[in-house]
Design a protein around this motif. Sequence first.
Motif, PDB file in Angstrom:
ATOM      1  N   GLY A 179      32.018  81.566   1.701  1.00  0.00           N
ATOM      2  CA  GLY A 179      30.885  80.637   1.664  1.00  0.00           C
ATOM      3  C   GLY A 179      29.606  81.319   1.221  1.00  0.00           C
ATOM      4  O   GLY A 179      28.830  80.776   0.426  1.00  0.00           O
ATOM      5  N   PHE A 180      29.370  82.520   1.710  1.00  0.00           N
ATOM      6  CA  PHE A 180      28.173  83.278   1.341  1.00  0.00           C
ATOM      7  C   PHE A 180      28.154  83.542  -0.165  1.00  0.00           C
ATOM      8  O   PHE A 180      27.146  83.337  -0.841  1.00  0.00           O
ATOM      9  N   VAL A 181      29.290  83.991  -0.715  1.00  0.00           N
ATOM     10  CA  VAL A 181      29.373  84.314  -2.144  1.00  0.00           C
ATOM     11  C   VAL A 181      29.222  83.047  -2.980  1.00  0.00           C
ATOM     12  O   VAL A 181      28.540  83.050  -4.011  1.00  0.00           O
ATOM     13  N   LEU A 182      29.821  81.942  -2.546  1.00  0.00           N
ATOM     14  CA  LEU A 182      29.709  80.691  -3.298  1.00  0.00           C
ATOM     15  C   LEU A 182      28.295  80.109  -3.213  1.00  0.00           C
ATOM     16  O   LEU A 182      27.834  79.477  -4.163  1.00  0.00           O
ATOM     17  N   ARG A 183      27.593  80.341  -2.109  1.00  0.00           N
ATOM     18  CA  ARG A 183      26.181  79.910  -2.033  1.00  0.00           C
ATOM     19  C   ARG A 183      25.343  80.690  -3.044  1.00  0.00           C
ATOM     20  O   ARG A 183      24.433  80.138  -3.672  1.00  0.00           O
ATOM     21  N   ASP A 184      25.663  81.958  -3.245  1.00  0.00           N
ATOM     22  CA  ASP A 184      24.966  82.735  -4.270  1.00  0.00           C
ATOM     23  C   ASP A 184      25.274  82.179  -5.660  1.00  0.00           C
ATOM     24  O   ASP A 184      24.374  82.075  -6.501  1.00  0.00           O
ATOM     25  N   ALA A 185      26.533  81.804  -5.905  1.00  0.00           N
ATOM     26  CA  ALA A 185      26.892  81.196  -7.199  1.00  0.00           C
ATOM     27  C   ALA A 185      26.144  79.877  -7.389  1.00  0.00           C
ATOM     28  O   ALA A 185      25.709  79.562  -8.500  1.00  0.00           O
ATOM     29  N   ALA A 186      25.969  79.105  -6.317  1.00  0.00           N
ATOM     30  CA  ALA A 186      25.215  77.844  -6.407  1.00  0.00           C
ATOM     31  C   ALA A 186      23.755  78.129  -6.742  1.00  0.00           C
ATOM     32  O   ALA A 186      23.150  77.426  -7.563  1.00  0.00           O
ATOM     33  N   ARG A 187      23.196  79.144  -6.153  1.00  0.00           N
ATOM     34  CA  ARG A 187      21.805  79.509  -6.419  1.00  0.00           C
ATOM     35  C   ARG A 187      21.618  79.928  -7.866  1.00  0.00           C
ATOM     36  O   ARG A 187      20.619  79.601  -8.500  1.00  0.00           O
ATOM     37  N   ARG A 188      22.601  80.616  -8.439  1.00  0.00           N
ATOM     38  CA  ARG A 188      22.506  81.101  -9.820  1.00  0.00           C
ATOM     39  C   ARG A 188      22.776  80.010 -10.850  1.00  0.00           C
ATOM     40  O   ARG A 188      22.492  80.189 -12.026  1.00  0.00           O
ATOM     41  N   ARG A 189      23.383  78.889 -10.427  1.00  0.00           N
ATOM     42  CA  ARG A 189      23.629  77.718 -11.274  1.00  0.00           C
ATOM     43  C   ARG A 189      24.556  77.984 -12.446  1.00  0.00           C
ATOM     44  O   ARG A 189      24.493  77.324 -13.475  1.00  0.00           O
ATOM     45  N   GLY A 190      25.439  78.968 -12.322  1.00  0.00           N
ATOM     46  CA  GLY A 190      26.406  79.249 -13.381  1.00  0.00           C
ATOM     47  C   GLY A 190      27.595  78.311 -13.293  1.00  0.00           C
ATOM     48  O   GLY A 190      27.910  77.758 -12.243  1.00  0.00           O
TER      49      GLY A 190
END
Length: 193
Positions: free
Chosen positions: A123-134
């Motif tokens: 979840g933490f890693v996917l929240r970072d991916a959401a923040r980066r909008r890739g």
Amino acid sequence: MRWERLFEDLEHQLDSEWEAERAALDSEAERLRMSRLTLRDRLTVLADQSDEVAIDLVGPTATLRGRLTGAGADWCSVELGADAHVALIPLEAIAALGAARPALARSVRPGGPPRISDRMTLGFVLRDAARRRGGVRVHTITGGVHIGTIDRAGADHLDLALHEVDVPRRDAAVAGIRLIPFHAVSWVQLLGT
């Protein structure tokens, strides 16, 4: 003279018994250490060695091959081939893992000191991916593939805005939203950041 030989024999017997007892204790300690070894522990050591792996996933998804680049609390990452896209794989989606025999043998040895990434959850890693909008491709254990941008990631699920991968995430481009529980995720391919 006989007494000296008797004492020598007794001394050798005691030494032999001591060595046998120490070997038994060492064996038991090793069995205990191995009983506590987790898949994540072994993946962390393999990632530190940058070894190539083949990971069979639960469900109809094919085997992923690439260089193991990291491991977290409940996931690992693999760099897939020349395009350098990264796959995030939940540990519960791994059915089997193959690597070179020497690499697998080294992976049972203790790794280095704990790192911050050891505590990072999927979840933490996917929240970072959401923040980066890739863009991402989310592959599910049922064989489904959903393409788009992660809008948010909760404790046990993610919201994926469905759109073409080469189109930025805009409301007009979004064809729908999928809520995908982590237990249904086979792997997530990070396409860009």
